[in-house]
Design a protein around this motif. Sequence first.
Motif, PDB file in Angstrom:
ATOM      1  N   VAL A 159      35.013  37.441  42.421  1.00 24.94           N
ATOM      2  CA  VAL A 159      36.100  37.048  43.317  1.00 24.94           C
ATOM      3  C   VAL A 159      36.541  38.248  44.160  1.00 24.94           C
ATOM      4  O   VAL A 159      36.739  38.133  45.361  1.00 24.94           O
ATOM      5  CB  VAL A 159      37.295  36.469  42.517  1.00 24.94           C
ATOM      6  N   CYS A 160      36.674  39.394  43.525  1.00 28.62           N
ATOM      7  CA  CYS A 160      37.194  40.579  44.237  1.00 28.62           C
ATOM      8  C   CYS A 160      36.115  41.628  44.423  1.00 28.62           C
ATOM      9  O   CYS A 160      36.388  42.709  44.930  1.00 28.62           O
ATOM     10  CB  CYS A 160      38.370  41.162  43.469  1.00 28.62           C
ATOM     11  N   GLY A 193      40.589  36.193  39.007  1.00 29.55           N
ATOM     12  CA  GLY A 193      39.334  36.070  38.247  1.00 29.55           C
ATOM     13  C   GLY A 193      39.225  37.112  37.159  1.00 29.55           C
ATOM     14  O   GLY A 193      38.747  36.831  36.066  1.00 29.55           O
ATOM     15  N   CYS A 194      39.659  38.326  37.437  1.00 31.16           N
ATOM     16  CA  CYS A 194      39.495  39.422  36.478  1.00 31.16           C
ATOM     17  C   CYS A 194      40.836  39.985  36.039  1.00 31.16           C
ATOM     18  O   CYS A 194      40.870  40.984  35.312  1.00 31.16           O
ATOM     19  CB  CYS A 194      38.640  40.520  37.093  1.00 31.16           C
ATOM     20  N   CYS A 233      33.348  41.512  39.051  1.00 24.92           N
ATOM     21  CA  CYS A 233      34.061  40.266  39.353  1.00 24.92           C
ATOM     22  C   CYS A 233      33.584  39.707  40.705  1.00 24.92           C
ATOM     23  O   CYS A 233      33.560  40.411  41.708  1.00 24.92           O
ATOM     24  CB  CYS A 233      35.565  40.502  39.367  1.00 24.92           C
ATOM     25  N   CYS A 257      43.720  40.151  41.516  1.00 22.47           N
ATOM     26  CA  CYS A 257      42.660  39.134  41.436  1.00 22.47           C
ATOM     27  C   CYS A 257      42.869  38.267  40.206  1.00 22.47           C
ATOM     28  O   CYS A 257      43.068  38.770  39.108  1.00 22.47           O
ATOM     29  CB  CYS A 257      41.298  39.818  41.381  1.00 22.47           C
TER      30      CYS A 257
HETATM   31 ZN   LIG Z   1      38.416  40.139  40.357  1.00 31.95          ZN
END
Ligand SMILES: [Zn+2]
Length: 475
Positions: free
Chosen positions: A276-277, A342-343, A274, A340
Amino acid sequence: MSHLGFHPPYLQAPQQVPPYPQVPQPVVPTVQVPQPVVPVSRPVVSIVPVTQHVGPIVSVACPVAAVVQVPNQSQLTQPLYCGQASAPTTLIPWNPKSTKSFKGVKGQELAENAETAKPKMSDPFNPTLPGYSSTSYKSEIVMEPPQYIKNAHNRPVGRAENIKTANMRGLTGEDAQEALIGYVAEECCYGSKAARMMEIKDIQSSSALHYTLETFTESRSTKWQFEPYKGGFIDGPHNGPAPAPWDISCEYPNLFENAVRKKEIPHTAHVMICHVCFGEGFNRCWNCVGHGKVKCGKCKGSGQTQETKDGQTQRVKCSSCQGNGRKRCTQCGGNGCVKCEGCEGYGKIRQYIQLIVYFENHVADHIVERTAMPTHLIRNVDGELIFQHTADRVQPIQGFNDHEINTKSSELVRSHNWENNRIWKQRHKIRSVPVYECRFSYKDKGGRFWVYGKQRSVFTNDYPHTCCCCKCVIL
Ligand SMILES: [Zn+2]
Ligand SMILES: [Zn+2]
Ligand SMILES: [Zn+2]
């Protein structure tokens, strides 16, 4: 940070609240990503499928310290796994309760209360696949149809023929008056007396013509998409080259009806860490920037408020934060990190190219109406269908006894050229709509109204009996 050779956006912009802690000396685990020799039969893509499960970069199971290790660029741009055999069947998402507190570097500022703007989620790196190099996360890219589709039926087929003569029914003075009484009853500011008492002097009947051309088209766009990867089969480039956008079958549900169909393009999926994280499943809380607490909104962080008692102002302990000046962050429950988005906490995302197919019915029309009533009213009333023709491409109407229809039909057929679309079918039709222009006299005044359409709708500007505040004309 430069030794990583990769600068996440927040490291370049320290004035922004970083979505992730800055780690003084992050240790990138030396995971040896095996680079398989791509066989000739496989598609050569810029993302090299890795057939071995690399596993998470860092463990998030540690209950106390959530120390973050920033992966290098290749770990964010290379798929973790593409094949079914190597993909784990189940992944466990990060759970807020599994981490007691955030131990990374905290931000400088404390938010005043839970109203700090939530940062917008970024898009992952844009992978490129053969045939889809222009496809991006940013916006949909229109994929031009191949020449053989553009060439199909690009010349008119099917002739316009057999235009019927409309079967006009006459309208008597009583019919006209009845229609007007019905119309007046629905208009709040029209009184019915005039309609009942008026004398119908003359009725002129005519036919309005409503020509409509429809072109039913298909266009295709692509866009990269991602979603949390929760385990399961991945149909990636290892299964073969991705089919061209116009080679994917997608049928329209109904001719001449708008519809949108979305499909995943086969062999374009792969699993990534991911972005984002960086695979952690959580991020530093955007509201309290990792502190777990926010400034108390009531006392502005001072822990004290003013109170007036018996004319004397005193400073007393803030009742909202019990004098602490800070309150537990409601976004993260106090542990400084949030799941997160995103995931959804899984640490991994699945990227794929989405095909978006638009079926559109483009409609153009023209109305021939030669009395003084507003022309557009004809569009919404019933008439008689005197001509209809459907073909892959229609031929403009020629030789009809109303020349305006012939001219407009040619113009509209010529203008219905939809670039970058497949034209499936065209249909054109003519409706004949009866129009009766009625002249009346009431007391010593005269005027006109129109009765039009099969349902006998009425239009008038001259009605002699209006009683609303907007038009105070009562005869
Ligand atoms: Zn993530
Ligand atoms: Zn928080
Ligand atoms: Zn307070």
